[in-house]
Design an enzyme around this catalytic site. Structure first.
Site, PDB file in Angstrom:
ATOM      1  CG  HIS A  87      -1.714   1.235   1.419  1.00 27.87           C
ATOM      2  ND1 HIS A  87      -3.069   1.286   1.223  1.00 27.87           N
ATOM      3  CD2 HIS A  87      -1.348   2.490   1.817  1.00 27.87           C
ATOM      4  CE1 HIS A  87      -3.505   2.521   1.481  1.00 27.87           C
ATOM      5  NE2 HIS A  87      -2.461   3.265   1.844  1.00 27.87           N
ATOM      6  CD  GLU A  88       1.571   3.526   3.650  1.00 24.84           C
ATOM      7  OE1 GLU A  88       1.797   4.579   3.004  1.00 24.84           O
ATOM      8  OE2 GLU A  88       0.554   3.363   4.329  1.00 24.84           O
ATOM      9  CG  HIS A 109       0.398   6.097  -0.857  1.00 21.21           C
ATOM     10  ND1 HIS A 109      -0.675   6.691  -1.484  1.00 21.21           N
ATOM     11  CD2 HIS A 109      -0.107   5.500   0.256  1.00 21.21           C
ATOM     12  CE1 HIS A 109      -1.778   6.459  -0.783  1.00 21.21           C
ATOM     13  NE2 HIS A 109      -1.459   5.731   0.267  1.00 21.21           N
TER      14      HIS A 109
END
Length: 267
Positions: free
Chosen positions: A68-69, A72
């Site tokens: 998820h990170e 980003h």
């Protein structure tokens, strides 16, 4: 500058950063290995199955947090922010996150106690290095998009492969991971200041509203907990999540069993 450059006596560069800053870290690879190992043990029903499911779910959730990170960070990197590489965000190492307690420890605790995929604020992006409002929105969208993708893939595998083998405990853990990804998807897309959903909207706000947003953004987690603590809002939120889970064909009894299995402190 070309996409690939090699200085005379230094390490090869990719888009101006060392290649080592783009490689998966040993910490992340270790998490993946532990996830696979626990999954195999749970699939075979070998040893302490509850402990295997516990490790399977917790490491699987941590791997999804890293991805998820990473989503980003990689979108921010492609949009012009090279600082995410220098901070180690592109190595998928959770120890590089700006707030390990909020990004790793707190979400795992919430998973174990409440069975909720809590979003974690982790990577710091240099917004000044990224031109254009759309790029800012895409950076914020990238993380929740991974959770949505994981949800769909996990549910699809559960529906297509589960009848073919494996233990009930394994598929209970798998179903719980799918439910956690679903809750994370919904929570991350809520238009709450400081969360991904709010950050997607922030670039499009007028200056006065943007200043107000920035004022409340550091307290996004507190605001989220306050909203969910409200009985009326919390009931509607979880009712909506359960409805989406049913619509996707995610068996409620199966992920409830998974949640019971990972609470290994219970008899």
């Amino acid at each position: 500058m070309t996409a690939y450059d090699r200085p005379g006596d230094g390490e090869p560069l990719v888009l101006g950063v060392p290649r080592a800053a783009l490689r998966p870290s040993p910490v992340f690879l270790g998490l993946v290995a532990l996830f696979v190992t626990c999954g195999v043990l749970a699939w075979q029903g070998a040893g302490n199955v509850r402990l295997a499911v516990f490790g399977f779910v917790v490491t699987g959730w941590l791997v999804s947090l890293c991805l998820h990170e990473y989503a980003h960070a990689v979108v921010a990197f492609r949009a012009g922010d090279r600082s995410v590489a220098h901070r180690g965000y592109l190595t998928l190492n959770p120890l590089k996150y700006s707030h390990p307690l909020l990004s790793v420890v707190l979400p795992v605790v919430v998973v174990l106690l409440g069975g909720i995929g809590l979003p974690g604020g982790a990577v710091w992006v240099d917004r000044h290095a990224i031109p254009g409002r759309l790029r800012h929105t895409l950076v914020s969208l990238a993380g929740p998009a991974t959770n949505v993708l994981f949800t769909l893939v996990l549910v699809a595998v559960l529906r297509l492969v589960a009848p073919g083998g494996g233990t009930l405990e394994f598929w209970a853990g798998w179903a719980l991971l799918a439910f956690l990804q679903l809750t994370a998807s919904v929570l991350n897309l809520l238009p709450v200041p400081g969360l991904d959903g709010g950050n997607m909207l922030q670039p499009w706000l007028s200056p006065p509203y943007r200043r107000m947003y920035d004022l409340f953004a550091p307290y996004g987690f507190i605001l989220l907990f306050a909203l969910l603590w409200n009985p009326a809002i919390g009931e509607r939120f979880f009712g909506g999540v359960f409805a989406v889970a049913d619509l996707l064909g995610l068996p409620s009894g199966l992920y409830a069993l998974g949640l019971d299995l990972i609470r290994i402190w219970r008899p």
